[in-house]
Design a protein around this motif. Structure first.
Motif, PDB file in Angstrom:
ATOM      1  N   UNK A  87      54.832  20.607  37.823  1.00 37.23           N
ATOM      2  CA  UNK A  87      55.844  21.550  36.669  1.00 37.23           C
ATOM      3  C   UNK A  87      56.977  21.551  37.392  1.00 37.23           C
ATOM      4  N   UNK A  88      57.007  21.296  38.282  1.00 39.18           N
ATOM      5  CA  UNK A  88      58.723  21.219  39.335  1.00 39.18           C
ATOM      6  C   UNK A  88      59.552  19.959  38.897  1.00 39.18           C
ATOM      7  N   UNK A  89      58.458  18.976  38.019  1.00 37.77           N
ATOM      8  CA  UNK A  89      58.450  17.702  37.872  1.00 37.77           C
ATOM      9  C   UNK A  89      59.584  17.751  36.195  1.00 37.77           C
ATOM     10  N   UNK A  90      58.802  18.717  35.767  1.00 38.93           N
ATOM     11  CA  UNK A  90      59.334  18.655  34.081  1.00 38.93           C
ATOM     12  C   UNK A  90      60.515  20.123  34.262  1.00 38.93           C
ATOM     13  N   UNK A  91      60.686  20.483  35.637  1.00 36.74           N
ATOM     14  CA  UNK A  91      61.714  21.294  35.974  1.00 36.74           C
ATOM     15  C   UNK A  91      61.276  23.165  34.860  1.00 36.74           C
ATOM     16  N   UNK A  92      60.601  23.072  35.105  1.00 37.76           N
ATOM     17  CA  UNK A  92      60.068  24.755  34.198  1.00 37.76           C
ATOM     18  C   UNK A  92      59.710  25.331  35.656  1.00 37.76           C
ATOM     19  N   UNK A  93      59.997  26.999  35.959  1.00 39.52           N
ATOM     20  CA  UNK A  93      59.762  27.400  37.011  1.00 39.52           C
ATOM     21  C   UNK A  93      58.396  28.341  36.874  1.00 39.52           C
ATOM     22  N   UNK A  94      57.720  28.634  37.767  1.00 37.09           N
ATOM     23  CA  UNK A  94      56.156  29.180  38.249  1.00 37.09           C
ATOM     24  C   UNK A  94      56.620  30.357  38.950  1.00 37.09           C
ATOM     25  N   UNK A  95      55.604  31.311  38.211  1.00 33.38           N
ATOM     26  CA  UNK A  95      54.759  32.233  39.027  1.00 33.38           C
ATOM     27  C   UNK A  95      54.232  31.648  40.414  1.00 33.38           C
ATOM     28  N   UNK A  96      54.395  32.250  41.813  1.00 31.30           N
ATOM     29  CA  UNK A  96      53.058  31.916  42.468  1.00 31.30           C
ATOM     30  C   UNK A  96      54.446  30.977  43.702  1.00 31.30           C
ATOM     31  N   UNK A  97      52.952  30.805  44.526  1.00 27.78           N
ATOM     32  CA  UNK A  97      54.058  29.910  45.780  1.00 27.78           C
ATOM     33  C   UNK A  97      54.060  28.833  45.092  1.00 27.78           C
ATOM     34  N   UNK A 101      52.536  25.554  49.907  1.00 28.49           N
ATOM     35  CA  UNK A 101      52.328  26.716  49.699  1.00 28.49           C
ATOM     36  C   UNK A 101      51.177  26.648  49.447  1.00 28.49           C
ATOM     37  N   UNK A 102      50.920  25.993  48.636  1.00 27.27           N
ATOM     38  CA  UNK A 102      49.774  26.121  48.310  1.00 27.27           C
ATOM     39  C   UNK A 102      48.748  25.337  48.740  1.00 27.27           C
ATOM     40  N   UNK A 103      48.886  23.970  48.989  1.00 24.48           N
ATOM     41  CA  UNK A 103      48.610  23.303  49.525  1.00 24.48           C
ATOM     42  C   UNK A 103      48.187  23.699  51.155  1.00 24.48           C
ATOM     43  N   UNK A 104      48.760  24.729  51.521  1.00 24.32           N
ATOM     44  CA  UNK A 104      48.522  24.786  53.051  1.00 24.32           C
ATOM     45  C   UNK A 104      47.277  25.564  53.116  1.00 24.32           C
ATOM     46  N   UNK A 105      47.444  26.716  51.724  1.00 23.02           N
ATOM     47  CA  UNK A 105      46.669  27.724  52.407  1.00 23.02           C
ATOM     48  C   UNK A 105      45.702  27.334  51.717  1.00 23.02           C
ATOM     49  N   UNK A 106      44.850  26.807  50.764  1.00 26.43           N
ATOM     50  CA  UNK A 106      43.611  26.039  50.144  1.00 26.43           C
ATOM     51  C   UNK A 106      43.222  25.373  51.341  1.00 26.43           C
ATOM     52  N   UNK A 269      55.531  35.429  45.309  1.00 30.71           N
ATOM     53  CA  UNK A 269      55.656  36.518  44.901  1.00 30.71           C
ATOM     54  C   UNK A 269      54.370  37.009  44.942  1.00 30.71           C
ATOM     55  N   UNK A 270      53.217  36.461  46.040  1.00 34.93           N
ATOM     56  CA  UNK A 270      51.607  37.081  45.495  1.00 34.93           C
ATOM     57  C   UNK A 270      50.451  36.644  46.541  1.00 34.93           C
ATOM     58  N   UNK A 271      50.218  37.343  47.268  1.00 28.92           N
ATOM     59  CA  UNK A 271      48.536  36.266  47.887  1.00 28.92           C
ATOM     60  C   UNK A 271      47.729  37.879  48.533  1.00 28.92           C
ATOM     61  N   UNK A 272      47.121  36.642  49.935  1.00 26.26           N
ATOM     62  CA  UNK A 272      45.624  38.261  49.643  1.00 26.26           C
ATOM     63  C   UNK A 272      45.512  37.220  51.006  1.00 26.26           C
ATOM     64  N   UNK A 288      45.015  33.297  50.924  1.00 25.07           N
ATOM     65  CA  UNK A 288      44.435  32.832  49.488  1.00 25.07           C
ATOM     66  C   UNK A 288      45.428  33.423  48.337  1.00 25.07           C
ATOM     67  N   UNK A 289      46.788  32.274  48.830  1.00 19.95           N
ATOM     68  CA  UNK A 289      48.180  31.956  48.088  1.00 19.95           C
ATOM     69  C   UNK A 289      47.785  32.309  46.267  1.00 19.95           C
ATOM     70  N   UNK A 290      46.009  32.008  45.919  1.00 24.76           N
ATOM     71  CA  UNK A 290      46.476  32.235  44.105  1.00 24.76           C
ATOM     72  C   UNK A 290      45.156  33.004  43.881  1.00 24.76           C
ATOM     73  N   UNK A 291      45.175  34.701  44.703  1.00 21.87           N
ATOM     74  CA  UNK A 291      44.574  35.371  44.971  1.00 21.87           C
ATOM     75  C   UNK A 291      43.565  35.866  43.607  1.00 21.87           C
ATOM     76  N   UNK A 292      42.134  36.535  43.303  1.00 19.23           N
ATOM     77  CA  UNK A 292      41.388  36.448  42.032  1.00 19.23           C
ATOM     78  C   UNK A 292      42.091  37.304  41.807  1.00 19.23           C
TER      79      UNK A 292
END
Length: 330
Positions: A87-97, A101-106, A269-272, A288-292
């Protein structure tokens, strides 16, 4: 600005991995996707997009200008960051980390090193890439061994808690054979368990009510902590107490550590955050940067309800939070 939202979701995990773990997560994600699609469609134009080998072509054709991610990825130790990177490569904004951030949290093994650096309270730990590595003499049994790069309780069972080096070696070997290395081994905190949801960013960050997960009525054979079996088979025996019954001092300490953990990994934006408490001291187990986000099941929506935020309000609020961040950055 009007937004067209792409609701991006994974291919079934069962296509890549057999077993009850994959089937469970596929069911949960399908239910969540349907729920969120209905809510977003009340306010936005929404297009569902599957995260497969044709994702770049699909995104280019879709003309979306905001992505709502339900994709944790399928393969690789940085899989949760794969779609954000595209998404970043294509220039599309997204919700969440962010990608990082996602790589570190996972990767819990890396997250814990960062927690240590930022003085976030977390159990003592060691990272195993091979079965024969020598155990750090400073670690005290009981220990818990788990895959460093999994979520949803994958690889965590009653026998994950070990009481001597022979048990530890056997468990580490099993995990290295079944999951992506490394294996995280940490001191098992024998005490109360809590989880805390976060929505927002910076000074506008909202710490949702603390929820205690009580395993007193869970049968001993499943383990008195959040094993995969407890999560999937013991819903009636597990008690979720929200707001948790904690004194002001403990509440303050939990909130401080949760907030520092969120900021230390650069989450958005959101985490748990999962916490265990022993002798009045909270320890951050993981974030969890992408919580259920399944209604009436996942922890973050449950805690939002206690804050007076309905499930529908929560989903739309998360979108608003992300838009505010994105438009503030532009």
């Amino acid at each position: 600005m009007s937004y067209k939202i792409g609701l991006i979701y994974d291919r079934p995990h069962a296509e890549y991995k057999d077993g009850i773990e994959a089937k469970h997560v596929d069911h949960q994600k399908a239910v969540t996707r349907n729920e969120i699609y209905e809510i977003l469609s009340t306010k936005y134009e929404v297009e569902e997009i599957i995260a497969d080998e044709k994702i770049i072509e699909q995104l280019s054709k879709s003309k979306i200008n905001l992505a709502f991610l339900l994709t944790t990825g399928i393969r690789g130790d940085s899989r949760q960051s794969q779609i954000p990177a595209i998404l970043e490569m294509l220039g599309i904004p997204y919700i969440g980390s962010s990608v990082l951030g996602h790589a570190l949290a996972l990767d819990k093994s890396v997250a814990k090193k960062i927690f240590d650096y930022h003085h976030v309270s977390t159990p003592k730990f060691q990272i195993f890439n091979e079965t024969e590595e020598k155990l750090n003499s400073e670690l005290k049994f009981p220990l818990i061994a788990k895959p460093a790069c999994e979520g949803s309780g994958f690889g965590i069972h009653k026998n994950s808690v070990v009481y001597n080096e022979k048990e530890l070696k056997k468990k580490v070997k099993s995990l290295l054979n079944e999951y992506i290395p490394p294996v995280l081994v940490e001191e098992f905190i024998e005490g109360r368990e809590f989880t805390v949801g976060i929505i927002g960013n910076g000074k506008d960050k909202i710490i949702l009510p603390i929820m205690e997960i009580d395993f007193d009525e869970v049968p001993e054979k499943y383990g008195k902590f959040n094993t995969f079996e407890v999560k999937t088979e013991c819903g009636e025996q597990t008690k979720f107490i929200c707001p948790a019954l904690v004194d002001k001092e403990l509440e303050k300490s939990i909130i401080e550590n949760v907030s520092k953990a969120f900021d230390a990994l650069g989450c958005r934006d959101l985490s748990r955050v999962d916490i265990r408490v022993k002798d009045g001291q909270p320890y951050v187990i993981e974030i969890n940067s992408l919580p259920g986000m399944e209604a009436n099941y996942s922890d973050l929506p449950k805690t939002a309800e206690q804050a007076g935020i309905s499930y529908e309000q929560l989903i739309l609020k998360i979108v608003d939070i992300a838009i505010k961040r994105i438009e503030g950055d532009s």
